[in-house]
Write a protein that holds these residues in place. Structure first.
Motif, short mmCIF file in Angstrom:
data_model
loop_
_atom_site.label_atom_id
_atom_site.label_comp_id
_atom_site.label_asym_id
_atom_site.label_seq_id
_atom_site.Cartn_x
_atom_site.Cartn_y
_atom_site.Cartn_z
N LYS A 236 58.10 47.11 38.05
CA LYS A 236 57.74 47.17 37.02
C LYS A 236 58.95 47.25 35.93
N LEU A 237 60.24 47.13 36.47
CA LEU A 237 61.30 47.12 35.55
C LEU A 237 61.33 45.56 34.86
N ILE A 238 60.27 44.85 35.47
CA ILE A 238 60.56 43.31 34.86
C ILE A 238 59.10 43.24 34.25
N ASN A 239 59.04 42.58 33.10
CA ASN A 239 57.81 42.01 32.86
C ASN A 239 57.70 40.68 33.30
N THR A 240 56.88 40.45 34.47
CA THR A 240 56.70 39.26 35.14
C THR A 240 56.54 38.10 34.26
N LEU A 241 55.51 38.14 33.57
CA LEU A 241 54.83 36.85 32.37
C LEU A 241 56.01 36.61 31.47
N ASP A 242 57.00 37.47 31.10
CA ASP A 242 58.10 37.25 29.95
C ASP A 242 59.23 36.46 31.14
N LEU A 243 59.24 37.08 32.55
CA LEU A 243 60.34 36.36 33.28
C LEU A 243 59.74 34.84 33.42
N ILE A 244 58.40 34.54 33.60
CA ILE A 244 58.05 33.31 34.16
C ILE A 244 58.28 32.16 32.84
N ASP A 245 58.10 32.71 31.75
CA ASP A 245 58.27 32.02 30.63
C ASP A 245 59.64 31.76 30.41
N ALA A 246 60.62 32.58 30.89
CA ALA A 246 62.11 32.30 30.64
C ALA A 246 62.50 31.38 31.78
N ALA A 255 65.75 33.73 40.09
CA ALA A 255 65.47 35.18 40.22
C ALA A 255 65.23 35.26 41.54
N ALA A 256 65.83 36.49 42.10
CA ALA A 256 65.69 37.01 43.46
C ALA A 256 64.83 38.39 43.30
N LEU A 257 63.64 38.49 43.94
CA LEU A 257 62.81 39.51 43.60
C LEU A 257 62.39 40.26 45.12
N ASP A 258 62.69 41.39 45.38
CA ASP A 258 62.15 42.07 46.53
C ASP A 258 60.92 42.84 46.21
N VAL A 259 60.67 42.93 45.00
CA VAL A 259 59.74 43.82 44.50
C VAL A 259 58.89 43.04 43.23
N TYR A 260 57.52 43.50 43.21
CA TYR A 260 56.54 42.81 42.24
C TYR A 260 55.88 43.82 41.46
N LEU A 281 51.64 36.10 40.82
CA LEU A 281 52.49 36.12 42.04
C LEU A 281 52.40 34.72 42.48
N SER A 282 51.44 34.17 42.52
CA SER A 282 51.27 32.85 43.16
C SER A 282 52.31 31.82 42.25
N ARG A 283 52.38 31.99 40.92
CA ARG A 283 53.27 31.01 40.25
C ARG A 283 54.58 31.43 40.27
N LEU A 284 55.19 32.31 40.50
CA LEU A 284 56.21 32.98 41.00
C LEU A 284 56.82 32.50 41.97
N ILE A 285 55.91 32.37 43.15
CA ILE A 285 56.30 31.84 44.52
C ILE A 285 56.59 30.28 44.36
N MET A 286 55.87 29.78 43.53
CA MET A 286 56.11 28.23 43.23
C MET A 286 57.41 27.53 42.73
N PRO A 288 60.93 26.77 42.51
CA PRO A 288 61.92 26.55 43.47
C PRO A 288 63.15 27.30 43.41
N ASN A 289 63.33 27.87 42.32
CA ASN A 289 64.47 28.66 41.74
C ASN A 289 64.29 30.17 41.88
N VAL A 290 63.24 30.60 42.50
CA VAL A 290 62.53 32.07 42.82
C VAL A 290 62.59 32.44 44.00
N LEU A 291 63.25 33.46 44.66
CA LEU A 291 63.11 34.09 45.77
C LEU A 291 62.23 35.25 45.79
N VAL A 292 61.19 35.33 46.56
CA VAL A 292 60.22 36.61 46.61
C VAL A 292 60.31 37.01 48.07
#
Length: 344
Positions: A236-246, A255-260, A281-286, A288-292
């Motif tokens: 919760k340090l990151i607003n995921t929807l805002d990150l996805i837009d960016a 983005a390299a995310l070990d937490v969600y 979460l599904s969108r994040l994983i899809m 190619p430049n994001v590691l979860v």
């Protein structure tokens, strides 16, 4: 001394039983997470031992108190899942502040290198006998500016690793240690300047009321184009929807995310056969430049051993009525009420 472990896995039970030979506590392991519904399992126990996904809300704390529980022993560093206002005067709380700074720091650098050199994509390609390099062009970590939010134990190990890569390190911390910065060779800046001047931003701070959604639309907009965001702290340090837009606009290069932020529903469990219902979460994983990864930065044999010994040691101090080294509580300081280790 009877201890109830919630949200326990086989590896928790194995490692705690090994180290309990030095203490001879009575241990009981429950797979259930601590919730309003499962709190009844703590009846008859003196201590509950919980992890990051357990919920020690006001109602749960009051339930535990009514059952005769005297101590909440967190087997992790973070404590945002405990209602300290409810616990005050009823239950004492301890945590594990430094189970293995090396494990998290090493994992953080591993995620960065994997992302910027596209190792994850190369691994999948070669398994299909595709040895083409098209699309795998990366860049050097050397000479990049890495900005850290938080300079605690984990961050300090990470900084020293970065120095070996000849990175320029800048950092923000509420309580900067300028002597340490001068010794190691990095610079403290304002949080805004760290965001503005970093090629890579790595989060190493606990989650508090004040930094919830620290990374959001506004802070993302002031960052450099193609910035890399790394989070091995709290989701919760990151607003995921805002990150996805960016990510969609290309403002964020990866983005390299070990937490969600909604990880409690899925992390540490197997959904490979039934899938997940979380579209974000599904969108994040899809991408190619994001590691979860599944909150595994801490997950080494060394760290598990340190967690067990520190947790059991915390409980032994409680039994012996000694000053508890790692006790957490609300304190009234110059900056108002907050949670901190009361014996620092």
């Amino acid at each position: 001394m009877k201890i109830a472990f919630f949200d326990s896995k086989g590896y928790d039970e194995r490692i705690f039983k090994i180290h309990n030979k030095n203490y001879n506590f009575e241990l009981r392991f429950f797979q259930e997470r601590l919730t309003e519904q499962s709190a009844v399992l703590a009846k008859g126990f003196d201590v509950v031992c919980i992890f990051v996904a357990d919920d020690a809300s006001e109602l749960v704390v009051n339930q535990l108190y009514s059952f005769g529980v005297k101590l909440i022993a967190l087997r992790c560093a973070g404590y945002n899942n405990v209602n300290f206002e409810a616990a005050q005067g009823k239950l004492q709380v301890v945590h594990v502040p430094a189970y293995s700074p090396n494990s998290v720091a090493e994992f953080t650098i591993l995620m960065i290198l994997t992302l910027i050199r596209k190792i994850h994509k190369a691994y999948n390609r070669t398994r299909d006998l595709n040895f083409a390099l098209q699309g795998l062009l990366g860049y050097d970590l050397c000479n990049k500016t890495v900005g850290l939010i938080g300079t605690g134990r984990i961050a300090r190990v990470f900084i020293e690793i970065l120095m070996g890569f000849k990175c320029k390190v800048i950092a923000y911390d509420l309580y900067p240690d300028h002597d340490y910065a001068q010794k190691v060779g990095f610079e403290y800046m304002s949080q805004e300047d760290v965001f503005k001047n970093s090629d890579i931003i790595s989060l190493h701070c606990p989650l508090t009321r004040d930094n919830h959604y620290l990374i959001n639309r506004e802070t993302l907009n002031i960052m450099r184009d193609d910035v890399i965001i790394v989070n091995t702290g709290r989701g919760k340090l990151i607003n995921t929807l805002d990150l996805i837009d960016a990510l969609k606009t290309g403002k964020v290069g990866g983005a390299a995310l070990d937490v969600y932020e909604e990880e409690n529903e899925y992390f540490y469990e197997d959904f490979s056969l039934k899938g997940i219902g979380d579209d974000v979460l599904s969108r994040l994983i899809m991408f190619p430049n994001v590691l979860v990864t599944s909150h595994q930065a801490y997950f080494t044999e060394d760290a598990l051993g340190n967690i067990a010994t520190t947790t059991l040691g915390n409980i032994q101090e409680f039994v012996d009525q000694k000053t508890m080294t790692n006790e957490l509580a609300y304190v009234d300081g110059t900056k108002g009420w907050g949670v901190k280790r009361i014996n620092d």
